[in-house]
Write a protein that holds these residues in place. Structure first.
Motif, PDB file in Angstrom:
ATOM      1  N   ALA A  25      -6.746  -5.355  -1.457  1.00  0.00           N
ATOM      2  CA  ALA A  25      -6.075  -4.174  -2.019  1.00  0.00           C
ATOM      3  C   ALA A  25      -7.094  -3.507  -2.934  1.00  0.00           C
ATOM      4  CB  ALA A  25      -4.834  -4.577  -2.802  1.00  0.00           C
ATOM      5  N   ASP A  26      -7.380  -2.234  -2.671  1.00  0.00           N
ATOM      6  CA  ASP A  26      -8.477  -1.547  -3.335  1.00  0.00           C
ATOM      7  C   ASP A  26      -7.945  -0.328  -4.095  1.00  0.00           C
ATOM      8  OD1 ASP A  26     -10.867  -0.501  -4.109  1.00  0.00           O
ATOM      9  OD2 ASP A  26     -11.722  -0.311  -2.097  1.00  0.00           O
ATOM     10  N   HIS A  27      -7.536  -0.558  -5.356  1.00  0.00           N
ATOM     11  CA  HIS A  27      -6.997   0.517  -6.206  1.00  0.00           C
ATOM     12  C   HIS A  27      -5.814   1.227  -5.539  1.00  0.00           C
ATOM     13  CE1 HIS A  27     -11.042  -0.243  -7.799  1.00  0.00           C
ATOM     14  NE2 HIS A  27     -10.460  -0.025  -8.967  1.00  0.00           N
ATOM     15  N   ILE A  28      -4.805   0.429  -5.197  1.00  0.00           N
ATOM     16  CA  ILE A  28      -3.617   0.965  -4.528  1.00  0.00           C
ATOM     17  C   ILE A  28      -2.627   1.506  -5.560  1.00  0.00           C
ATOM     18  CG2 ILE A  28      -1.514   0.197  -3.329  1.00  0.00           C
ATOM     19  CD1 ILE A  28      -3.237  -1.238  -1.372  1.00  0.00           C
ATOM     20  N   SER A  29      -2.220   2.754  -5.353  1.00  0.00           N
ATOM     21  CA  SER A  29      -1.209   3.380  -6.220  1.00  0.00           C
ATOM     22  C   SER A  29      -0.162   4.069  -5.351  1.00  0.00           C
ATOM     23  CB  SER A  29      -1.851   4.425  -7.146  1.00  0.00           C
ATOM     24  OG  SER A  29      -2.778   3.822  -8.024  1.00  0.00           O
ATOM     25  N   PHE A  30       1.107   3.802  -5.642  1.00  0.00           N
ATOM     26  CA  PHE A  30       2.210   4.526  -4.994  1.00  0.00           C
ATOM     27  C   PHE A  30       3.479   4.250  -5.786  1.00  0.00           C
ATOM     28  CE2 PHE A  30       2.063   0.423  -2.700  1.00  0.00           C
ATOM     29  CZ  PHE A  30       3.357  -0.020  -2.886  1.00  0.00           C
ATOM     30  N   THR A  31       4.517   5.024  -5.516  1.00  0.00           N
ATOM     31  CA  THR A  31       5.832   4.768  -6.119  1.00  0.00           C
ATOM     32  C   THR A  31       6.887   4.769  -5.017  1.00  0.00           C
ATOM     33  OG1 THR A  31       6.221   7.126  -6.494  1.00  0.00           O
ATOM     34  CG2 THR A  31       5.229   5.900  -8.303  1.00  0.00           C
ATOM     35  N   ILE A  32       7.998   4.068  -5.281  1.00  0.00           N
ATOM     36  CA  ILE A  32       9.167   4.060  -4.386  1.00  0.00           C
ATOM     37  C   ILE A  32      10.386   4.191  -5.287  1.00  0.00           C
ATOM     38  CG2 ILE A  32      10.499   2.705  -2.702  1.00  0.00           C
ATOM     39  CD1 ILE A  32       7.847   1.188  -2.076  1.00  0.00           C
TER      40      ILE A  32
END
Length: 235
Positions: A25-32
């Motif tokens: 995982a390489d600087h993973i950003s998200f929202t749910i």
């Protein structure tokens, strides 16, 4: 404190392969958001399962932060993570992981026994359409029925989030569609936040939110204004 139901903020996970450091995982950003049906899409080895394992508290991140429902789970101790996995997360895997010498009902009861606020086991089996199979053992059930038992088991925990890793991977096309329809209905009717990990890009159309992951990085996040019922999707 995150205002989103789920948030990954610059999350990294590294593995050492001999001399080389691999970023799963390489600087993973998200929202749910709460109550969304989210599909995390990507090829094999893209890092999807790593993301799921970190969100499910089965793995920790090396950098960044992970939030669920206002709690920073990436700061949890291993003891806190055990409690989190037990109470807050429902898991559905490709293989059903049922206890062979217990009936469908007993398999679901196992999950509800360890929880604070469980749903009745017989009720969740009715929800997944297995009221006539409660006393059957896994060996007496089809693959699709066994996967329904594992979904009932996950739901019986009354979890905040349902994490599904290739839930139709071991099923034929039509059975797989029925299981996905059930997961979509669970999200809609029970207001559950459901996250499905898959390499099947056709499933993107059934989601509220689609997160595409490749080589351990988020490629895109798309929203569907009008998700399509899975029975109308062909692949």
């Amino acid at each position: 404190m995150s205002g989103h139901f789920v948030e990954f903020d610059g999350v990294c996970k590294y593995y050492q392969m001999g001399e080389t450091r691999i970023a799963a995982a390489d600087h993973i950003s998200f929202t749910i958001e709460k109550g969304e049906f989210c599909v995390i899409l990507g090829p094999s080895g893209a890092g999807k399962t790593t993301v799921l394992n970190m969100l499910g508290g089965m793995d920790t991140c090396d950098e960044g932060r992970i939030y669920l429902d206002g709690q920073e789970i990436s700061a949890y101790s291993s003891k806190q993570l055990t409690t989190y996995r037990r109470y807050d997360v429902g898991f559905v895997f490709q293989f059903y992981n049922l206890v062979q010498n217990l009936t469908a009902l007993e398999n679901v009861e196992l999950a509800s026994e360890i929880c604070k606020d469980p749903l009745p086991a017989d009720e969740t089996l009715r929800l997944v359409g297995l009221e006539h199979r409660m006393d059957n053992f896994p060996a007496q059930l089809s693959g699709g029925e066994q996967q329904r038992v594992s979904i009932a088991r996950a739901l019986a925990k009354n979890p905040k989030i349902l994490l599904c890793d290739e839930p139709t991977g071991a099923l034929d096309y039509n059975t797989g569609k029925q299981v996905l329809k059930l997961l979509q209905a669970t999200c809609r009717q029970m207001g559950r936040t459901v996250i499905v990990i898959t390499h099947n890009s056709a499933l993107a159309a059934m989601a509220d939110r689609v997160i595409r992951i490749k080589s351990g990085m988020v490629q895109s996040v798309e929203m569907n204004a009008e998700p399509i019922p899975v029975e109308r999707i062909e692949w």
